[in-house]
Design a protein around this motif. Structure first.
Motif, PDB file in Angstrom:
ATOM      1  N   ASN A 137      -6.786   4.626   1.141  1.00  0.00           N
ATOM      2  CA  ASN A 137      -6.097   4.234  -0.098  1.00  0.00           C
ATOM      3  C   ASN A 137      -5.451   5.430  -0.791  1.00  0.00           C
ATOM      4  O   ASN A 137      -4.576   5.252  -1.635  1.00  0.00           O
ATOM      5  CB  ASN A 137      -7.058   3.535  -1.055  1.00  0.00           C
ATOM      6  N   LYS A 168      -1.085   4.118   6.993  1.00  0.00           N
ATOM      7  CA  LYS A 168      -2.116   4.189   5.951  1.00  0.00           C
ATOM      8  C   LYS A 168      -3.368   4.810   6.558  1.00  0.00           C
ATOM      9  O   LYS A 168      -3.984   4.251   7.456  1.00  0.00           O
ATOM     10  CB  LYS A 168      -2.419   2.795   5.425  1.00  0.00           C
ATOM     11  N   TRP A 174       0.817  -1.211   0.000  1.00  0.00           N
ATOM     12  CA  TRP A 174       0.000   0.000   0.000  1.00  0.00           C
ATOM     13  C   TRP A 174       0.857   1.271   0.000  1.00  0.00           C
ATOM     14  O   TRP A 174       0.372   2.346  -0.337  1.00  0.00           O
ATOM     15  CB  TRP A 174      -0.980   0.005   1.179  1.00  0.00           C
TER      16      TRP A 174
END
Length: 171
Positions: free
Chosen positions: A136, A133, A38
């Protein structure tokens, strides 16, 4: 019978600790690049009075690589080359700094190394640097910077977007 009771009693004392330990570590992921994909992509943000950009590759060949640059007053202040690689069943983040003319800050064979501490589904923590994170399209990078014997943690908030407006250079 007495021995069975003692063994059962000892097991009952150790069982809660085993359950608690599993609860603490159940969100911890293996130290593999596949668990931090990610991070890959083009990220932009603001820090140190300017625009920051990091571009992270997908894992390939046992590593991920990145470039970083800081832009102040429409000029590059400095660059970094970063890698995260799998070493001895763990990960290590290594980087080198370069001035705007690509002259290295560190000596030829010197790197700044950040050993892995922990990976969870939304965070990878190295000693002195971590990635979080948020979504997204958003992540935070926290970097410990030492100056004059004091350590300050600097937060870089990045947005991921492949449709950035074109940068118009001033003449």
């Amino acid at each position: 019978m007495k021995h069975l009771f003692i063994i059962a009693f000892i097991f009952s004392l150790s069982a809660p600790a085993q359950i608690e330990e599993k609860t603490i570590t159940k969100n911890t992921l293996e130290p593999k690049l596949k668990n931090i994909t990610w991070i890959s992509g083009t990220w932009r943000g603001e820090a140190f009075g300017g625009i920051t950009e990091e571009i992270w590759s997908e894992p390939l060949g046992g590593s991920m690589m990145a470039t970083f640059k800081l832009i102040n007053d429409d000029k590059v202040t400095f660059y970094e080359i970063e890698i995260i690689r799998e070493i001895e069943n763990s990960l290590v983040l290594q980087l080198k700094h370069f001035s705007s003319d690509l002259k290295g800050w560190e000596t030829k064979d010197e790197t700044i190394d950040f050993p892995l501490k922990e990976i969870t589904p939304n965070k990878v923590v190295f000693e002195g640097m971590s990635f979080e994170k948020v979504s997204n399209k958003e992540m935070n990078v926290y970097v410990d910077i030492e100056e004059n014997g004091k350590v300050e943690t600097v937060k870089f908030n990045y947005k991921k977007n492949h449709n950035y407006p074109k940068v118009v250079l001033k003449k």
